[in-house]
Design an enzyme around this catalytic site. Structure first.
Site, mmCIF file in Angstrom:
data_model
loop_
_atom_site.group_PDB
_atom_site.id
_atom_site.type_symbol
_atom_site.label_atom_id
_atom_site.label_comp_id
_atom_site.label_asym_id
_atom_site.label_seq_id
_atom_site.Cartn_x
_atom_site.Cartn_y
_atom_site.Cartn_z
ATOM 1 C CD GLU A 85 -3.188 -0.568 0.267
ATOM 2 O OE1 GLU A 85 -3.091 0.509 -0.350
ATOM 3 O OE2 GLU A 85 -4.169 -1.320 0.152
ATOM 4 C CB SER A 345 -29.577 -35.184 48.898
ATOM 5 O OG SER A 345 -30.842 -35.796 49.033
#
Length: 693
Positions: A85, A345
């Site tokens: 770029e 339980s």
């Protein structure tokens, strides 16, 4: 020739005008600064304990825009980006005069635009200040903005803005979002093919989307790889190999782990960019996979929840609030880790722990499992059958209800509630009720988080740890006495670690307990090793009954599967404290060989003597025995009542001699919390807890 001269003159004029305009903007920098504040509008991120992304939320404009810095991406990708770029990015000041000249010559030579002259700085200017139309004036402004940006930011900061805002098609912006969506990973390590695709897409993102236009994306990637400057970066032959790799043809969802915890984080502190948690991403992902697979086997309306915590620190390392956050049939948006439900339980180990601590029973003490009436309360076993005489060890492993209620009646429900609160848990009782025997079988409301916090004490030698919430509140040790003494904790762990694993599961070195609430509404299983506690809940969020739903049959298999696949190393359970061991029934003191209780629920007294009462040391006292000075003294023990002879236990260990008087002496091994228990010849007992300084 005249045409080329005019064109060159025009380009030269444009360049001169740009320089003049840029200079003007530099002068007016304060009055007309670049809108860099817009660049701060990014997606919120929820991170795990190591900084890995758990979940991202779209930015307010609906775009996935994850803040990205140079250190977040593969260095080779950055090199390829600059090479393709803007080769002179690190030497120009926003405008590349060489590139403009090259573009002008190519235009004059070919009669068309061959390459642009846009720098990365100019692209950043366009990204943070987009223009509706492309025009000569907007290009000039873009160039001027690039000069301003270069004056304000370093080269690395400019790259950071590009990496965060570059468009990648649809609502994807930035390299991290694109890498996660197309490759399913962070961009810290990219292949040459992946890096080249990410370099190519931002130029024409919608036309090059690999999930829609794979062929066009491949061609764009090829052009990147064929660029000479890029080839110099990737090395000989790498470009050819990269071209042979197909581009991804679908878009993946961005990470969405720990959905309930992430949503809660945003609700509590809206507006932040980063939310840090104590979650371990690897463990979280594994447990969510287990939950998702389990949901396919469960009824369509059943949900499930799991929490794994570090019992030493209190950190939540994984939390699954439901089988699927977006599953409407299961009401998946409801976080079932925080819903108060009947625990069945699962509180029984704490009842047995109190009985051990108070010297009422040993593992081989015989207790009756027969129909009993406790002032009108008649508990029944889960399978409606009775076992007769069983040992305490068998009673807990079989989770028999009648023996548990006999022990709870003896230790006192209020004392059990006090110990639960000592662990930082606040069980929910029905309005206007006081703690009764029903709490031993689930007649109280607790959350999955509560249960995991309680069980941290069993994994941590009796010391409970306050769990953090995984987001804001800090975990840590609770500054109080232990919930149970160390010997009692070992006895409970020794029993629970001997439980048979559920069908199809193998032993993995954990202790665990299951629970099923009344009416088959909740199935629970909580397991622990020497470091971790994992709790599992299965049920319907609307609290409806589910016939056949049980803790052992439904939740326990998930517990073992989740513990095995969590990715944590199983830590051995704590060693037994000095002197703690299983004792044969024949070797037990006569008062510990059988636990007897009257039909009315009262412990049988074998004489007219009052039960023993320890008068010294008093409960909760701090007693200085000179241990700090290195000149220890024995502790004198005094009691009233009871029938001789007396058996004394210190921290669960029997003192060597049976005492026939109501005074005795004991030399503690060290400083800290201790518990003394005395048992008389009729089996009646008393206990006190205190601190030796």
């Amino acid at each position: 020739m005249r045409r080329r001269q005019k064109l060159a003159f025009a380009l030269g004029g444009c360049f001169l005008l740009t320089v003049i305009m840029s200079a003007g903007l530099v002068v007016a920098d304060r009055e007309f600064p670049p809108p860099l504040d817009k660049a701060d509008v990014v997606s919120a991120e929820v991170l795990d304990a190591d900084g890995q992304l758990l979940r991202a939320f779209a930015a307010p404009d609906g775009r996935w825009r994850l803040r990205t810095n140079v250190k977040d991406v593969d260095p080779q990708f950055v090199q390829m980006l600059v090479a393709y770029e803007d080769r002179r990015f690190f030497v120009h000041h926003g405008i590349d005069a060489v590139a403009i000249g090259r573009a002008a010559i190519q235009l004059m030579t070919n009669g068309r635009i061959v390459s642009g002259a846009s720098t990365l700085s100019m692209q950043v200017a366009r990204l943070i200040e987009p223009r509706e139309t492309r025009s000569f004036s907007s290009k000039l402004l873009q160039m001027a903005r690039a000069v301003q940006i270069e004056r304000r930011l370093s080269k690395e900061e400019i790259l950071n803005l590009y990496l965060t805002h570059a468009p990648y098609g649809g609502n994807l912006e930035g390299v991290r979002a694109a890498s996660l969506a197309y490759f399913g990973k962070e961009p810290k390590k990219l292949s040459v093919a992946e890096a080249a695709l990410l370099v190519a897409l931002p130029q024409i993102p919608e036309r090059r989307r690999p999930d829609r236009f794979a062929n066009i994306a491949e061609q764009a990637r090829r052009r990147v790889l064929e660029r000479t400057a890029v080839a110099e970066v990737v090395g000989d032959g790498e470009a050819d190999r990269a071209e042979s790799i197909p581009v991804p043809r679908s878009r993946l969802p961005l990470p969405a782990l720990a959905a309930h915890l992430s949503a809660e984080a945003l609700r509590r502190a809206p507006g932040r960019e980063i939310y840090r948690t104590t979650i371990d991403k690897h463990v979280q992902q594994n447990l969510e996979t287990v939950a998702q697979e389990a949901s396919l086997r469960l009824s369509p309306k059943l949900s499930l929840a799991m929490i794994m915590a570090d019992a030493r620190t209190g950190d939540i390392i994984a939390e699954v609030g439901s089988a699927g956050y977006f599953d409407s049939a299961r009401s998946g948006w409801i976080d079932m880790t925080a819903a108060a439900r009947s625990p069945g339980s699962t509180l029984k180990p704490f009842i047995y722990g109190l009985a051990f601590e108070q010297g009422m029973v040993a593992q081989q003490t015989i207790i009756e499992d027969r129909p009993s009436d406790f002032f009108g309360y008649r508990p029944k076993n889960f399978d409606m059958s009775y076992q007769g005489d069983v040992t305490i060890r068998e009673a807990l492993q079989l989770s028999l209800n009648v023996p548990a209620i006999k022990l709870l009646n003896a230790v006192d429900p209020a004392r059990l509630m006090g110990r639960l609160r000592r662990a930082g848990v606040q069980p929910v009782l029905p309005p206007g009720n006081v703690p009764g025997l029903a709490i031993g079988l689930g007649g109280v409301g607790v959350t999955l988080r509560d249960l995991v916090q309680l069980y941290t004490a069993l994994a941590n030698r009796g010391m409970p740890v306050r769990l953090g919430d995984g987001i804001l509140s800090q975990p840590g040790h609770i500054d109080d006495a232990p919930i149970l003494d160390e010997t009692s904790v070992w006895n409970v762990a020794d029993i629970l670690s001997g439980l048979t694993p559920p069908v199809g599961a193998r032993r993995i070195g954990i202790a665990y307990k299951t629970g099923t609430s009344y009416g088959y509404r909740d199935a629970w299983s909580v397991g622990y090793d020497g470091r971790h506690v994992l709790g599992v809940w299965v049920g319907r969020p609307d609290n409806a009954s589910v016939p056949g739903l049980t803790g052992y049959g439904t939740a326990a298999p998930l517990l073992f599967e989740a513990f095995s696949r969590a990715g944590v190393s199983i830590t051995p359970l704590p060693r037994p404290p000095l002197g703690a061991r299983r004792t044969l029934q024949a070797d037990l003191p006569i008062g510990l060989r059988r636990f007897s209780i009257s039909p009315s629920g009262l412990i049988i007294s074998y004489g007219r003597e009052k039960p023993p009462e320890i008068v010294y040391p008093p409960e909760g006292a701090h007693i200085d025995l000179g241990l700090r000075q290195g000149n220890p003294m024995p502790l004198t023990l005094k009691l009233q009542g009871g029938r001789a002879p007396f058996r004394w236990l210190a921290n669960g260990q029997a003192l060597p001699d049976v005492a026939r008087t109501r005074t005795n002496q004991w030399s503690p091994d060290g400083r800290g919390y201790s518990r003394l228990t005395v048992i008389d010849s009729t089996g009646q007992a008393a206990s006190v807890g205190f601190f030796v300084d």
